[in-house]
Design a protein around this motif. Structure first.
Motif: not given
Ligand code: NAD
Length: 335
Positions: A151, A153-154, A156-157, A174, A176, A202-203, A230-231, A257, A293-295, A335
């Motif tokens: 969920v 696909t930015g 990380v996903g 999946y 948006v 991953h959203c 991990t989001s 998280v 929250h160490q990812a 974001v």
């Molecule tokens: P990114 O912005 O590259 O990707 C996020 C994706 O989520 C995008 O493709 C976006 O279109 C999609 N999205 C937005 N709203 C959505 C919805 N309602 N349903 C489905 N998809 C949706 O971000 P990223 O760099 O891939 O990071 C992803 C997440 O990881 C961040 O938002 C952050 O919360 C989390 N994160 C966690 C850690 C950690 O240490 N645990 C570190 C960095 C980031």
């Protein structure tokens, strides 16, 4: 030198920031406190603050910061769900972030949680240290041949999807904003929830994604589903998760998280009574693996975080445009 109050500072932050900040004309005051309306006053005399994921940059804090002369807030993270950008603009505080530092770090941690749970290496580790070499109760699950729902696909996903696909899984995605052409099979979220053996989030956390995995969503999942988050914690209704772990509907959960993490994550609370019963009960389950929250926590990510944060501040203080500035209207959606 421009003075910056660096909140929620840890030894690993200092290591990387100390090497870069002085050369950029920044004098950092490291504070162990989290940024809150009460601790904002500690930034008196500083032109800026540096904050992290569980710092509070809501209206009250921002007003306090503006009152002691703070002009900018440099987030040393990507997510900014903890910042009221409209209030920041009203208070005259400019906000910057680090949009990408090491998506690999987060994707690899998600994979580590998943493989640990499927092969129960967390339990084997404690057993063998006790000289218990029995295999009873350690039967695992192959990932090859399973369906993994991703969920979001930015950055990380997409990496996580590629990694699990390399292990022989079928990936359902999946988002948006689907990345058509990236070779991912996008399906609507309800279908992903129904068909996946593993669901990895991953959203970002937004009003739309709050409790995305709700009680109703758990109802529709496969029995034995493995969840990885991990989001952001509040993507999952934690009480519904606990009930579904207890009923066996959820086969395992890997959580980096947690929705009420702010008071405990990053702290040693081992000598204190923990009042959060949901977290207590989740932690007590053998098939729930919680990391704090160490990812993001790799040397490579810390280096990149420090470089971009220092660069954001340097550009701001020299009056140059800061590419990574967040504004209420221009904030990247979701974001
Ligand atoms: P990114 O912005 O590259 O990707 C996020 C994706 O989520 C995008 O493709 C976006 O279109 C999609 N999205 C937005 N709203 C959505 C919805 N309602 N349903 C489905 N998809 C949706 O971000 P990223 O760099 O891939 O990071 C992803 C997440 O990881 C961040 O938002 C952050 O919360 C989390 N994160 C966690 C850690 C950690 O240490 N645990 C570190 C960095 C980031």
């Amino acid at each position: 030198m421009e003075k910056i109050a660096f909140y929620d500072a840890r030894s690993y932050d200092r290591l990387y920031f100390d090497a870069l900040a002085p050369k950029a004309g920044l004098e950092l005051t490291y504070l162990e406190n989290k940024l809150t309306p009460q601790t904002a006053v500690l930034a008196r005399g500083c032109a800026g603050v540096c904050a992290f994921v569980n710092d509070d940059l809501g209206t009250e804090t921002l007003q306090e910061l503006a009152g002691v002369g703070v002009r900018c807030a440099a987030l040393r993270c990507a997510g900014f769900n903890n910042v009221d950008l409209t209030a920041a603009e009203r208070c005259g505080i400019r906000v910057f972030r680090v949009p990408a530092y090491s998506p690999e770090a987060v994707a690899e941690h998600a994979l580590a949680l998943l493989l640990t749970l499927t092969r129960q290496t967390h339990r084997a580790f404690t057993r063998t240290r006790e000289r218990n070499f029995s295999l009873e109760g350690l039967v695992g699950t192959n990932l090859a041949g399973k369906t993994v729902g991703v969920v979001g696909t930015g950055k990380v996903g997409a990496r996580f999807a590629a990694a699990v696909r390399a292990l022989g899984t079928t990936v359902l995605a999946y988002d948006v904003r689907p990345q058509w052409g990236a070779g991912l099979a996008y399906v609507p979220l309800p279908e992903l929830i129904r068909r996946s053996d593993v669901i990895s989030l991953h959203c970002p956390l937004t009003p739309e994604t709050y409790h995305m995995l709700s009680r109703a969503a758990f109802h529709d999942m496969k029995r034995g589903v493995i969840l990885i988050n991990t989001s952001r914690g509040a993507l999952i209704d934690s009480e519904a998760l606990l009930d579904n772990v207890k009923s066996g509907k959820v086969g395992a959960a890997g959580l980096d998280v947690y929705e009420e993490e702010a008071d405990v994550f990053y702290e040693d609370v081992s000598a204190k009574v923990m009042r959060d019963d949901t977290l207590n009960l989740l932690l007590s389950q053998p098939n729930v693996l919680v990391t704090s929250h160490q990812a993001f926590l790799t040397n490579e990510a810390l280096q990149a975080i420090a470089e971009t944060t220092v660069q954001n501040l340097r550009l701001f203080f020299s009056g140059d445009p800061v590419e990574n500035e967040l504004r209420p209207t221009a904030a990247p959606a979701g974001v």
